[in-house]
Design an enzyme around this catalytic site. Structure first.
Site, short mmCIF file in Angstrom:
data_model
loop_
_atom_site.label_atom_id
_atom_site.label_comp_id
_atom_site.label_asym_id
_atom_site.label_seq_id
_atom_site.Cartn_x
_atom_site.Cartn_y
_atom_site.Cartn_z
N SER A 1 -9.92 -0.44 7.02
CA SER A 1 -9.33 -0.24 5.69
C SER A 1 -8.66 -1.47 5.07
O SER A 1 -8.35 -1.45 3.89
CB SER A 1 -8.32 0.90 5.73
N LYS B 1 0.85 -1.20 0.00
CA LYS B 1 0.00 0.00 0.00
C LYS B 1 0.88 1.24 0.00
O LYS B 1 1.91 1.27 0.68
CB LYS B 1 -0.91 -0.03 1.24
N SER C 1 -9.76 1.87 2.78
CA SER C 1 -8.86 2.60 1.92
C SER C 1 -7.83 1.73 1.19
O SER C 1 -7.25 2.19 0.22
CB SER C 1 -8.13 3.66 2.74
#
Lengths: 476, 495
Positions: B190, B91, B166
């Site tokens: 997330s 990420k 996210s």
């Protein structure tokens, strides 16, 4: 009759702690160094970096807190103080607001009216900011983060002081405590001790405090004295003219000896303090406190009493020597080696103070070692060098901590005790100065002084003047 | 790209369908190589990225070079772990030295860190090879990966839908076979929610288990890095690799029970699982309810003891979370100011310091980030601190207490991940409050610092994945892994 006013002063004193590394990372705290060489992702506020508390900072803060009779907050926390400025790389400073490490302390100061107690509201730990350098030539600003993250404690007093003299006495006392602990060198001119002065005036006898101002940028005791006098007068003039004192922060300009308003209370920032979630609370156990208590040094008052009992030196000397922990350490260590307190004290009170003053240095800056001072005293005692040579050797030692024995040998400064060589020189001097010889023989005692001087000159100072005198008298 | 390697032998068939652990074993056995695996992944990325947009940055050369170095180490016997040679996606809020790290924000659009996040370093030590950086909601603020400054990521299961967020890029990359596993971060769901929306497994460990050093903070007291993977076994292996006690992170916990793969046991007999009634009330989509309760039944059939209970305080989780996370974010994001790194407004000349700050931040941050900075600044401002922030901290402690009470009775808590399956692209941002409400089942886990896992448990009528969530008490990841693994094995058999 004109109204009488009382000055009310409280201080916020920042003290830079003498840890080897910064408060939240492993970078060096050393002063100087090329810009941004003592930095890492943590103290430059890089994304994703995290602070880790340096335990030594807590030790020093605890020691100062205990020495100033504070209550210790055994569960203390760090908070973030949020404000935008380029010297503050995260745009928040890690400090303590809600649970500072020390509270409710006090210290005693000496005043002409006797002992006075000054309250300490709190002591908290925090990080220093970097340094901005404005390049007028290039019309830009540069930032050096070497100082960013250097540990500080802020000591906040109660508004208990009433004059500049009390302020200076309080600061001297704090400095003494921090220096004795080894927590800081407390140099105002280098910024390792910084004092902000909160000052208000009120009519004598009034119960309520007046409106206060805060003064910053005070880099010497002289500046503090002048700023206090100036601000007191400014506020009294305002009141006399029927105007109001505005609560504001003022900056002292040392060259102009004048302060000007920086910002008023109305535009004071909201720092949005909240507990720093990157740091865990600090739990200070009873054992930890005991450990720091045990490590506290003998402070000045106790030391003075002990010197009085142990060493046969004047009170005046004791006062000067213990004024600096560093000087007191040198004194004691030298005495431990040579066991001659009076002679050690003489070197410190005489030549050392003279050279410190001459070179505008602090006692903290003394570089020579007790070993070398003891050796020098030994050389004089054994008559290996005379007193004027000793002063020359001391100067070299003061500059570079040279070994006096080696120095004397290398420079050939040892007193010549070889009677044959001395006799030869004395005979030459007698032969070359018939007039003085005659004067002496005719009863002019003074003439021998000239002959001694000539002999010392020929010996390049390396003779014992008493011995020269004796030999001259014999030969004449 | 050629399917032939330089050795001339044909690449292993269906390599992309391998799980991370299967691939690691195949590389170890010499059936394929780290380079072959990386080539296959890069080929897949080349084919699918136009449509999916799971990545912000893919550095092909660097990835292939690292794969070759890793392969050499594997052959020399230096790397023997389960993940050695396996390509991984990271990420884009985890710092990677020399590799662009943007947090999917314009303000970090040019930021190349000089250091690598501890979790990524741990992965590399285990032999995993970084492919690139995955897309996310800007600074991890969002539930759809639509707030990214670098375009939306699409759900590989149906590209008209969001992948969740996210960590939407990480979940999509796993689901689209554009990597073998990914790292995500979970502040309020997330990792778990996008895993649920994309039909993969995602796990949020106990707070303090994985170092946050190098993770660009959103809500520091809630953020935790974790794996997104094709199955529970991969999740356990990745978690085992990234877990460490890190002295650079003051909140890092020293644990000695981190052999998570040892909990991959197909047996839930006697496990006590609580189902909070509060998680199955109004607002929960029927299809999701049915699928999650069916998963509970399946566990019951295998011997788990299932019981309904009242967790309480569920309705307070969202306001508490948005107060604390926004407060921390407002401070954490102050460092992005145009001074030291990242974006600076091109009109900075002559603006003066404070206007430069304002213009840089106005242009550099997206709408959702600005909304949360304003919210956070408000709840911390003087006069409001006690009423909002301090109160939120108190409620947070009460929520933790409610979980503590529940875990006196249960080994695990089972519930949905989100009230619905993935929403359509473009439906969420216009109504942020509704979007925030979608976090209701995931955020209390972060407030209480607990571990939780998201496991696929079905599909809705549109064919979109449904995820169920298992929550355990602090440091009880092994219970999660065991139950999730057993459920996954049972589901395979039923299929």
């Amino acid at each position: 009759m004109a109204k009488q006013y009382e000055t009310v002063i409280g201080l916020e004193v920042h003290v830079e702690l003498a840890t080897k590394t910064k408060i939240f990372c492993g970078c060096s705290t050393e002063f100087g160094g090329a810009p941004n060489t003592h930095t890492c992702p943590v103290c430059t506020g890089m994304p994703g970096s995290l602070p880790v508390l340096n335990k030594q900072v807590v030790n020093y803060a605890l020691a100062v807190g205990l020495a100033t009779n504070c209550d210790i907050t055994q569960y203390c926390k760090f908070d973030r103080k949020n404000y935008f400025y380029p010297d503050n790389p995260q745009n928040y400073q890690i400090s303590q607001l809600y649970l500072p490490i020390c509270r409710n302390g006090h210290i005693d100061i000496e005043t002409p009216e006797g002992k006075k107690t000054i309250g300490i509201h709190e002591i908290h730990m925090e990080e220093d900011a970097g340094k901005l350098i404005h390049d007028e030539w290039e019309d830009c600003s540069l930032v050096d983060y070497n100082r960013s993250g250097v540990p500080l404690i802020e000591i906040v007093s109660e508004p208990d002081m009433r004059s500049a003299d009390e302020v200076i006495a309080y600061l001297e006392k704090l400095r003494m405590i921090a220096q004795y602990i080894g927590a800081s060198d407390c140099k105002l001119n280098e910024g390792s001790m910084r004092a902000d002065v909160n000052l208000s005036v009120r009519e004598m006898g009034a119960k309520e405090f007046g409106t206060r101002t805060e003064m910053k940028n005070l880099n010497s005791f002289k500046a503090i004295m002048h700023a206090i006098e100036g601000e007191r007068e400014r506020q009294i003039e305002l009141l006399e003219a029927g105007e109001k004192v505005i609560q504001e922060t003022r900056r002292w300009d040392d060259t102009k000896e004048y302060s000007y308003a920086m910002r008023s209370k109305e535009d004071a920032q909201d720092y949005r303090y909240f507990p720093d979630p990157d740091l865990v609370p600090v739990y200070i156990s009873d054992e930890w406190i005991d450990e720091v208590k045990k490590s506290l040094p003998e402070f000045r008052e106790e030391k003075m009493a002990r010197y009085k009992a142990e060493f046969d030196i004047p009170d005046y000397d004791i006062g000067i020597i213990t004024d600096s922990k560093h000087m007191a350490d040198i004194f004691e260590e030298t005495v431990a080696i040579c066991n001659q307190p009076k002679k050690v004290s003489n070197w410190l009170m005489g030549e050392t103070l003279r050279l410190l003053k001459e070179q505008d240095m602090d006692a903290e800056d003394i570089r020579f070692s007790p070993e070398n001072l003891a050796k020098l005293i030994g050389l004089v005692d054994s008559k290996a060098i005379n007193s004027s040579v000793a002063k020359e050797v001391f100067e070299a030692m003061f500059e570079n901590d040279i070994d006096p024995e080696k120095y004397v040998d290398e420079k050939g400064l040892r007193t010549v005790n070889d009677e044959g060589a001395l006799k030869k020189t004395v005979e030459e001097v007698i032969a070359n100065n018939p007039q003085s010889v005659e004067d002496y023989r005719n009863g002019k005692e003074k003439a021998i002084g000239f002959l001694v001087g000539q002999t010392m000159k020929a010996m390049k100072g390396k003779a014992d003047p008493a011995m020269v005198n004796k030999m001259l008298k014999e030969l004449l | 790209m050629s399917a032939e390697t330089d050795k001339g032998c044909k690449r292993m068939e269906n390599i992309l369908s391998y799980s991370a652990v299967e691939l690691g074993a195949a590389i170890k056995a010499g059936k394929t190589t780290a380079v072959e695996a990386m080539e296959a992944v890069l080929e897949s990325i080349g084919k699918k990225e136009k449509e999916i947009n799971a990545y912000v940055t893919v550095d092909r050369e660097r990835a292939l070079e690292k794969a070759a170095q890793t392969q050499k180490k594997i052959e020399q016997g230096e790397l023997t772990g389960a993940l050695a040679g396996v390509p991984a996606a990271i990420k884009d809020n985890m710092c990677t030295a020399g590799l662009l790290t943007t947090c999917s924000s314009k303000i970090l659009g040019n930021f190349v860190p000089t250091y690598t996040a501890e979790a990524v370093l741990n992965l590399e030590k285990a032999g995993a090879v970084v492919i690139g950086k995955t897309n996310m909601d800007e600074f991890a603020m969002g539930s759809t990966t639509e707030t990214s400054a670098f375009g939306v990521t699409r759900n590989p299961r149906n590209t008209q839908y969001v992948p969740g967020g996210s960590s939407g890029g990480s979940a999509a990359a796993v689901a689209a076979e554009e990597c073998f596993f990914a790292l995500g971060s979970d502040t309020g769901g997330s990792i778990r929610q996008p895993a649920g929306f994309c039909g993969v497994v995602g796990m949020k460990p106990t707070y303090g288990t994985v170092s946050r050093y190098g993770l660009i903070a959103y809500g520091s007291s809630l953020d935790q890095i974790g794996p997104l993977a094709k199955n529970v076994a991969d999740c356990a292996a990745v978690l085992e690799a990234i877990t460490s006690h890190d002295e650079k992170d003051s909140t890092s916990v020293k644990r000695d029970d981190t052999d998570f793969t040892s909990a991959l046991i197909d047996d839930v007999k006697g496990m006590r699982i609580g189902i909070p009634r509060d998680y199955f009330g109004e607002g929960l989509d029927d299809e999701v309810r049915t699928a999650v309760l069916a998963a509970a039944d399946a566990l019951k059939e295998n011997g788990a003891v299932i019981e309904e209970f009242d967790l309480s305080l569920v309705e307070y989780a969202i306001p508490t979370y948005y107060t604390i996370a926004a407060a921390e974010a407002s401070s954490n994001l102050e460092r992005f100011d145009g001074i030291k790194y990242g974006y600076r407004t091109p009109d900075a000349e002559g603006l003066g310091l404070h206007n430069m700050y304002k213009k840089t931040r106005s242009e550099g941050f997206g709408a959702e980030v600005k909304r949360r900075i304003m919210l956070g600044s408000f709840v911390l401002s003087s006069g409001y601190y006690d009423a909002y922030y301090l109160k939120a901290l108190k409620v947070k402690a009460m929520i933790k207490k409610a979980f503590d009470d529940a875990f006196k009775k249960y080994d695990l808590i089972l519930g949905p991940i989100a009230p619905t399956t993935a929403p359509k692209l473009g439906e969420s941002l216009s109504d942020p409050l509704k979007m925030y409400l979608g976090d209701i089942y995931t955020i209390s886990v972060n407030l209480a610092g607990l571990p939780a896992i998201s496991v696929p448990c079905g599909e809705d009528a549109k064919g979109l994945p449904i995820g169920m969530q298992l929550i355990a008490d602090s440091f009880q990841e092994k219970k999660l892994i065991r139950a999730a693994y057993a459920y996954e094995q049972g589901r395979k058999e039923r299929a």
